[in-house]
Design a protein around this motif. Sequence first.
Motif, PDB file in Angstrom:
ATOM      1  N   ALA A 201       0.825  -1.208   0.000  1.00  0.00           N
ATOM      2  CA  ALA A 201       0.000   0.000   0.000  1.00  0.00           C
ATOM      3  C   ALA A 201       0.859   1.258   0.000  1.00  0.00           C
ATOM      4  O   ALA A 201       0.579   2.222  -0.721  1.00  0.00           O
ATOM      5  N   GLU A 202       1.913   1.249   0.814  1.00  0.00           N
ATOM      6  CA  GLU A 202       2.812   2.399   0.875  1.00  0.00           C
ATOM      7  C   GLU A 202       3.526   2.603  -0.458  1.00  0.00           C
ATOM      8  O   GLU A 202       3.735   3.733  -0.898  1.00  0.00           O
ATOM      9  N   GLU A 203       3.867   1.499  -1.111  1.00  0.00           N
ATOM     10  CA  GLU A 203       4.516   1.589  -2.418  1.00  0.00           C
ATOM     11  C   GLU A 203       3.589   2.248  -3.445  1.00  0.00           C
ATOM     12  O   GLU A 203       4.031   2.970  -4.338  1.00  0.00           O
ATOM     13  N   MET A 204       2.283   2.015  -3.293  1.00  0.00           N
ATOM     14  CA  MET A 204       1.291   2.603  -4.202  1.00  0.00           C
ATOM     15  C   MET A 204       0.824   3.983  -3.744  1.00  0.00           C
ATOM     16  O   MET A 204       0.012   4.621  -4.412  1.00  0.00           O
ATOM     17  N   GLY A 205       1.297   4.424  -2.571  1.00  0.00           N
ATOM     18  CA  GLY A 205       0.888   5.716  -2.038  1.00  0.00           C
ATOM     19  C   GLY A 205      -0.521   5.703  -1.468  1.00  0.00           C
ATOM     20  O   GLY A 205      -1.219   6.724  -1.475  1.00  0.00           O
ATOM     21  N   LEU A 206      -0.953   4.557  -0.938  1.00  0.00           N
ATOM     22  CA  LEU A 206      -2.312   4.391  -0.434  1.00  0.00           C
ATOM     23  C   LEU A 206      -2.331   4.455   1.088  1.00  0.00           C
ATOM     24  O   LEU A 206      -1.560   3.776   1.757  1.00  0.00           O
ATOM     25  N   LEU A 207      -3.253   5.234   1.657  1.00  0.00           N
ATOM     26  CA  LEU A 207      -3.404   5.317   3.106  1.00  0.00           C
ATOM     27  C   LEU A 207      -4.255   4.159   3.609  1.00  0.00           C
ATOM     28  O   LEU A 207      -5.329   3.892   3.078  1.00  0.00           O
ATOM     29  N   THR A 208      -3.777   3.481   4.659  1.00  0.00           N
ATOM     30  CA  THR A 208      -4.530   2.366   5.245  1.00  0.00           C
ATOM     31  C   THR A 208      -4.486   2.464   6.772  1.00  0.00           C
ATOM     32  O   THR A 208      -3.879   1.635   7.451  1.00  0.00           O
ATOM     33  N   PRO A 209      -5.127   3.477   7.352  1.00  0.00           N
ATOM     34  CA  PRO A 209      -5.057   3.669   8.811  1.00  0.00           C
ATOM     35  C   PRO A 209      -5.668   2.523   9.600  1.00  0.00           C
ATOM     36  O   PRO A 209      -5.186   2.190  10.687  1.00  0.00           O
ATOM     37  N   GLY A 210      -6.746   1.926   9.104  1.00  0.00           N
ATOM     38  CA  GLY A 210      -7.348   0.795   9.806  1.00  0.00           C
ATOM     39  C   GLY A 210      -6.400  -0.388   9.886  1.00  0.00           C
ATOM     40  O   GLY A 210      -6.292  -1.065  10.917  1.00  0.00           O
ATOM     41  N   LEU A 211      -5.695  -0.634   8.801  1.00  0.00           N
ATOM     42  CA  LEU A 211      -4.723  -1.726   8.758  1.00  0.00           C
ATOM     43  C   LEU A 211      -3.581  -1.469   9.744  1.00  0.00           C
ATOM     44  O   LEU A 211      -3.144  -2.385  10.455  1.00  0.00           O
ATOM     45  N   LYS A 212      -3.117  -0.232   9.801  1.00  0.00           N
ATOM     46  CA  LYS A 212      -2.024   0.102  10.726  1.00  0.00           C
ATOM     47  C   LYS A 212      -2.443  -0.101  12.175  1.00  0.00           C
ATOM     48  O   LYS A 212      -1.681  -0.622  12.985  1.00  0.00           O
ATOM     49  N   LEU A 213      -3.667   0.296  12.495  1.00  0.00           N
ATOM     50  CA  LEU A 213      -4.158   0.115  13.863  1.00  0.00           C
ATOM     51  C   LEU A 213      -4.255  -1.366  14.205  1.00  0.00           C
ATOM     52  O   LEU A 213      -3.807  -1.804  15.277  1.00  0.00           O
ATOM     53  N   ALA A 214      -4.830  -2.145  13.302  1.00  0.00           N
ATOM     54  CA  ALA A 214      -4.972  -3.579  13.555  1.00  0.00           C
ATOM     55  C   ALA A 214      -3.607  -4.232  13.752  1.00  0.00           C
ATOM     56  O   ALA A 214      -3.420  -5.052  14.666  1.00  0.00           O
ATOM     57  N   LYS A 215      -2.651  -3.878  12.930  1.00  0.00           N
ATOM     58  CA  LYS A 215      -1.310  -4.465  13.053  1.00  0.00           C
ATOM     59  C   LYS A 215      -0.693  -4.129  14.409  1.00  0.00           C
ATOM     60  O   LYS A 215      -0.094  -4.993  15.061  1.00  0.00           O
ATOM     61  N   SER A 216      -0.866  -2.898  14.865  1.00  0.00           N
ATOM     62  CA  SER A 216      -0.284  -2.504  16.153  1.00  0.00           C
ATOM     63  C   SER A 216      -0.924  -3.292  17.298  1.00  0.00           C
ATOM     64  O   SER A 216      -0.241  -3.688  18.249  1.00  0.00           O
ATOM     65  N   LEU A 217      -2.218  -3.535  17.214  1.00  0.00           N
ATOM     66  CA  LEU A 217      -2.899  -4.300  18.256  1.00  0.00           C
ATOM     67  C   LEU A 217      -2.455  -5.759  18.260  1.00  0.00           C
ATOM     68  O   LEU A 217      -2.217  -6.349  19.316  1.00  0.00           O
ATOM     69  N   TYR A 218      -2.321  -6.332  17.077  1.00  0.00           N
ATOM     70  CA  TYR A 218      -1.877  -7.727  16.995  1.00  0.00           C
ATOM     71  C   TYR A 218      -0.424  -7.873  17.427  1.00  0.00           C
ATOM     72  O   TYR A 218      -0.046  -8.881  18.042  1.00  0.00           O
ATOM     73  N   GLU A 219       0.397  -6.876  17.131  1.00  0.00           N
ATOM     74  CA  GLU A 219       1.789  -6.923  17.593  1.00  0.00           C
ATOM     75  C   GLU A 219       1.852  -6.843  19.120  1.00  0.00           C
ATOM     76  O   GLU A 219       2.673  -7.530  19.746  1.00  0.00           O
ATOM     77  N   GLU A 220       0.987  -6.039  19.708  1.00  0.00           N
ATOM     78  CA  GLU A 220       0.918  -5.964  21.170  1.00  0.00           C
ATOM     79  C   GLU A 220       0.535  -7.321  21.738  1.00  0.00           C
ATOM     80  O   GLU A 220       1.089  -7.780  22.747  1.00  0.00           O
ATOM     81  N   LEU A 221      -0.411  -7.984  21.080  1.00  0.00           N
ATOM     82  CA  LEU A 221      -0.861  -9.305  21.523  1.00  0.00           C
ATOM     83  C   LEU A 221       0.263 -10.338  21.390  1.00  0.00           C
ATOM     84  O   LEU A 221       0.485 -11.161  22.274  1.00  0.00           O
ATOM     85  N   ALA A 222       1.003 -10.273  20.285  1.00  0.00           N
ATOM     86  CA  ALA A 222       2.115 -11.209  20.070  1.00  0.00           C
ATOM     87  C   ALA A 222       3.186 -11.031  21.131  1.00  0.00           C
ATOM     88  O   ALA A 222       3.785 -12.004  21.610  1.00  0.00           O
ATOM     89  N   GLU A 223       3.429  -9.778  21.529  1.00  0.00           N
ATOM     90  CA  GLU A 223       4.420  -9.497  22.564  1.00  0.00           C
ATOM     91  C   GLU A 223       4.005 -10.071  23.922  1.00  0.00           C
ATOM     92  O   GLU A 223       4.835 -10.312  24.790  1.00  0.00           O
ATOM     93  N   LYS A 224       2.711 -10.329  24.078  1.00  0.00           N
ATOM     94  CA  LYS A 224       2.202 -10.925  25.312  1.00  0.00           C
ATOM     95  C   LYS A 224       2.246 -12.454  25.258  1.00  0.00           C
ATOM     96  O   LYS A 224       1.722 -13.133  26.146  1.00  0.00           O
ATOM     97  N   GLY A 225       2.859 -12.994  24.194  1.00  0.00           N
ATOM     98  CA  GLY A 225       3.005 -14.436  24.074  1.00  0.00           C
ATOM     99  C   GLY A 225       1.914 -15.143  23.293  1.00  0.00           C
ATOM    100  O   GLY A 225       1.783 -16.367  23.372  1.00  0.00           O
ATOM    101  N   GLU A 226       1.143 -14.386  22.504  1.00  0.00           N
ATOM    102  CA  GLU A 226       0.007 -14.971  21.795  1.00  0.00           C
ATOM    103  C   GLU A 226       0.265 -15.197  20.299  1.00  0.00           C
ATOM    104  O   GLU A 226      -0.680 -15.430  19.541  1.00  0.00           O
ATOM    105  N   ALA A 227       1.516 -15.166  19.865  1.00  0.00           N
ATOM    106  CA  ALA A 227       1.813 -15.284  18.442  1.00  0.00           C
ATOM    107  C   ALA A 227       1.311 -16.586  17.826  1.00  0.00           C
ATOM    108  O   ALA A 227       0.963 -16.644  16.642  1.00  0.00           O
ATOM    109  N   GLU A 228       1.266 -17.656  18.658  1.00  0.00           N
ATOM    110  CA  GLU A 228       0.833 -18.967  18.166  1.00  0.00           C
ATOM    111  C   GLU A 228      -0.670 -19.180  18.345  1.00  0.00           C
ATOM    112  O   GLU A 228      -1.187 -20.250  17.990  1.00  0.00           O
ATOM    113  N   SER A 229      -1.376 -18.198  18.860  1.00  0.00           N
ATOM    114  CA  SER A 229      -2.820 -18.317  19.042  1.00  0.00           C
ATOM    115  C   SER A 229      -3.541 -17.972  17.744  1.00  0.00           C
ATOM    116  O   SER A 229      -2.953 -17.427  16.811  1.00  0.00           O
ATOM    117  N   GLY A 230      -4.833 -18.271  17.708  1.00  0.00           N
ATOM    118  CA  GLY A 230      -5.639 -17.897  16.557  1.00  0.00           C
ATOM    119  C   GLY A 230      -5.946 -16.411  16.566  1.00  0.00           C
ATOM    120  O   GLY A 230      -5.904 -15.758  17.624  1.00  0.00           O
TER     121      GLY A 230
END
Length: 296
Positions: A253-282
């Motif tokens: 998306a960034e390569e195409m110059g497209l804004l994706t704020p919802g995607l960025k928020l979701a990624k940050s939340l999932y990364e927070e979850l992974a840092e809590k040890g949930e990377a192998e969870s669904g």
Amino acid sequence: MTLGKNSVVGFIGIGVMGKSMAGHLLRAGYQVLVYTRTKSKAETLLQEGAVWKESVAELAAQAQVIITMVGYPSDVEETYLGDGGILRHARTGTYLLDMTTSTPSLAKEIYQAAKQKGMYALDAPVSGGDIGAREARLTIMVGGDQEAFETVRPILELMGQNIVLQGQAGAGQHTKMCNQIAIASNMIGVCEAMAYAGKAGLDPLSVLQSIEAGAAGSWSLSNLAPRMIAGSFEPGFYIKHFIKDMNIALAAAEEMGLLTPGLKLAKSLYEELAEKGEAESGTQALYKLFTEKQGV
């Protein structure tokens, strides 16, 4: 060319979804060769009649159709382009189906390399999770040549129902990115809705019965919200792989110059979850962030 039931199909990557997908081919009568890094994951398939191969190279040398369902783009690159990879060991005329969610640019690279060797490569990522794989109801998004697509369609139809050729090489992966972008923000909404129901003192299952049939309805709401409510966070699709997909989508998306704020928020939340040890969870384990933080 026609690929009959006497065709030899190689399947590389026997994970949560790959095991079911390969099983459908076996039960349809194809001879299936399998390879995965952890042989124990293939034991059920071997008991059903699949043939184990000790390496990618050994499998590639014997199969007429090769399907890959591995983890990350780096795995795809090694599997296809490495010294022991498919393109060095498969025969001219082999059909290559990468069903991993990977990068559009790598899909194009594999297509061109395969073409130079007289092979036919398609990128064919899927959506539908463990349920879709188990019930052969996957959505399959394909990029590549029309003729190659039509040749392998009967094999794809054993694994999925909604099968669309989206365009040339890389188009399947771009389509999968659209899918993941839509899911990313939707998962936040599903989690928030279920957390809200609990906080308001409602029965979440009763709420789900009302809202899943209306305008709020989605695959994630119908299939993953019940798991959230039941406290079941086993992977139908791993959080670590979803983060990988979101990184691919953000880069494209960034390569195409497209804004994706919802995607960025979701990624940050999932990364927070992974840092809590949930990377192998669904992926439905995102619900934990909303309930734990807010006392639901």
